[in-house]
Design an enzyme around this catalytic site. Structure first.
Site, short mmCIF file in Angstrom:
data_model
loop_
_atom_site.label_atom_id
_atom_site.label_comp_id
_atom_site.label_asym_id
_atom_site.label_seq_id
_atom_site.Cartn_x
_atom_site.Cartn_y
_atom_site.Cartn_z
N ASP A 1 -2.05 2.39 9.17
CA ASP A 1 -3.41 1.95 8.86
C ASP A 1 -3.66 0.59 9.51
O ASP A 1 -2.78 -0.29 9.48
CB ASP A 1 -3.62 1.81 7.35
CG ASP A 1 -3.75 3.15 6.64
OD1 ASP A 1 -3.71 4.20 7.32
OD2 ASP A 1 -3.88 3.15 5.40
N ASP B 1 0.80 -1.23 0.00
CA ASP B 1 0.00 0.00 0.00
C ASP B 1 0.83 1.28 0.00
O ASP B 1 0.31 2.34 -0.32
CB ASP B 1 -0.93 0.02 1.22
CG ASP B 1 -2.05 -0.99 1.12
OD1 ASP B 1 -2.38 -1.39 -0.02
OD2 ASP B 1 -2.58 -1.40 2.17
N ARG C 1 -7.41 12.70 8.89
CA ARG C 1 -7.35 11.32 9.38
C ARG C 1 -6.35 11.15 10.53
O ARG C 1 -5.36 10.45 10.41
CB ARG C 1 -7.01 10.35 8.25
CG ARG C 1 -8.04 10.31 7.15
CD ARG C 1 -7.75 9.18 6.17
NE ARG C 1 -8.79 9.09 5.15
CZ ARG C 1 -8.86 8.14 4.22
NH1 ARG C 1 -7.94 7.19 4.19
NH2 ARG C 1 -9.83 8.13 3.34
N ASP D 1 0.69 6.31 1.14
CA ASP D 1 -0.72 6.15 1.54
C ASP D 1 -0.89 6.65 2.97
O ASP D 1 -0.87 7.84 3.21
CB ASP D 1 -1.13 4.70 1.37
CG ASP D 1 -2.64 4.49 1.51
OD1 ASP D 1 -3.37 5.49 1.49
OD2 ASP D 1 -3.08 3.34 1.64
#
EC number: 4.2.2.2
Length: 392
Positions: free
Chosen positions: A217, A189, A269, A213
């Protein structure tokens, strides 16, 4: 040999050394003119930070490295990493053969079946050729050295448990096509740390920036995670917690975000949550460019004892953002609560749901200290410069 020749050789050697010197990780700049900062205060006492108080005042931390495994808080507190295993010292910064790793490399150590506590013999920048899929019961401990994972794919935790990652500078991570034998396939990713279907994870005192990215995560049923004392900067989509609105496997996700510094150059985020339970405790946020904390699919978010310092942009004062297909009537039922947070420069948190919902007590993963304590000392986050025989 003439004096001129000797001097020339000195300059040549000095230039060669500087050309290959490993740059130091970034450090937190002064908070702002509205928040006091006292860099002379003791960092190991940390004004109530239980993680740092657990080990940083120990002058013999080098000989007592495994004591760190007793210091986690929050939902990831049960992670023991490689405490039950032997020490393994990384001596080689290379990654020439990901399918058959060379002994002495980080990949060789991190992919072994047995528990290991992995340390490093010197400063090094590790440029991986494939993302490093770390096996269960591993601690990657960069204390005492400047250890960087950068300029290639970075770390993946896939179907593993009991991982501790401490004192790494992770930056400039990019996606690559995985080799044919990878259990994941496709492309990595480009995250700093990707967590898939994993549990009992603790990430502490890391510095992360500039990845393709996310910086960190966690998706696909991952749970019991603590991310603490880390410094995140210069990135757009910082942290995704939950795979998708449709993926119900993340309903039991539990993540603690504690004592971190979300610094300059961050957009959104911090984190972005789906479905699960998220305790966001005693962090400092500054100058987010869109929003700080967001979510969808009915996550429970308990924000406690944080400091939110908004930028001067009048359109980015709000801490929170909901993404709801059915509009306000849907998200007004989601349990999002701010308790004891300090709002600076017009920052504001939009709560929702039930103020006294029992879910807040049920999923309160640790005791928050007053937000005012975060403003009395300079933030001691990210990679630490630990010296031998000194408190860190």
């Amino acid at each position: 040999m003439s004096i001129v020749c000797t001097f020339f050789l000195f300059l040549l050697n000095t230039s060669f050394a500087f050309a290959f010197a490993i740059p130091k990780p970034p450090i937190v700049r002064r908070l702002s003119t509205t928040v006091t900062s006292n860099s002379t205060a003791s960092s190991c006492s940390a004004n109530g930070n239980p993680i740092d108080e657990c080990w940083r005042c120990d002058e013999n931390w080098k000989d007592n490295r495994k004591n760190l495994a007793d210091c986690a808080v929050g939902f990831g507190r049960d992670s023991i990493g490689g405490r039950a295993g032997e020490f393994y010292t990384v001596t080689d910064s290379g990654d020439d053969n990901p399918l058959n790793p060379t002994p002495g490399t980080l990949r060789y150590a991190a992919t072994q079946d047995q528990p290991l506590w992995i340390i490093f013999d010197r400063d090094m920048v590790i440029q991986l050729k494939q993302d490093l899929q770390v096996a269960s019961y591993k601690t990657i401990d960069g204390r005492g050295n400047n250890v960087q994972i950068a300029y290639g794919p970075c770390l993946t935790l896939y179907k593993v448990s009991n991982i501790i990652i401490n004192n790494l500078y992770i930056h400039d991570c990019v996606p690559v096509k995985r080799n044919a034998l990878s259990s994941l396939g496709g492309y990595s990713d480009g995250d700093g740390i990707s967590i898939f279907e994993s549990r009992d994870i603790w990430i502490d005192h890391c510095t992360l920036e500039k990845c393709y990215d996310g910086l960190i995560d966690a998706v696909n049923g991952s749970t019991d995670i603590t991310i603490s004392n880390s410094y995140m900067l210069n990135h757009n989509e910082v942290m995704l917690l939950g795979h998708s609105d449709e993926y119900s496997g993340d309903r039991d996700m539990r993540v603690t975000i504690a004592f971190n510094y979300f610094g300059e150059g961050l957009v959104q985020r911090m984190p972005r949550c789906r479905h699960g339970y998220f305790h966001i405790v005693n962090n400092i946020y500054r100058d987010w460019k869109m929003y700080a904390i967001g979510g969808s699919a009915n996550p429970t978010i308990f924000s406690q004892g944080n400091v939110f310092i908004a930028s001067n942009n009048q359109f980015t004062k709000e801490v929170t953002k909901r993404e709801s297909a059915d509009g306000d009537e849907e998200w007004k039922e989601w349990n999002w609560k701010s308790e004891g947070d300090e709002m600076v420069n017009g920052a504001f948190f939009t709560p929702s749901g039930k103020e006294d919902s029992p879910s807040y007590a049920k999923f309160s993963s640790m005791v928050a200290r007053p937000a005012s304590l975060l403003k009395t000392t300079h933030p001691s986050v990210g990679v630490l410069s630990c010296e031998i025989d000194q408190a860190c």
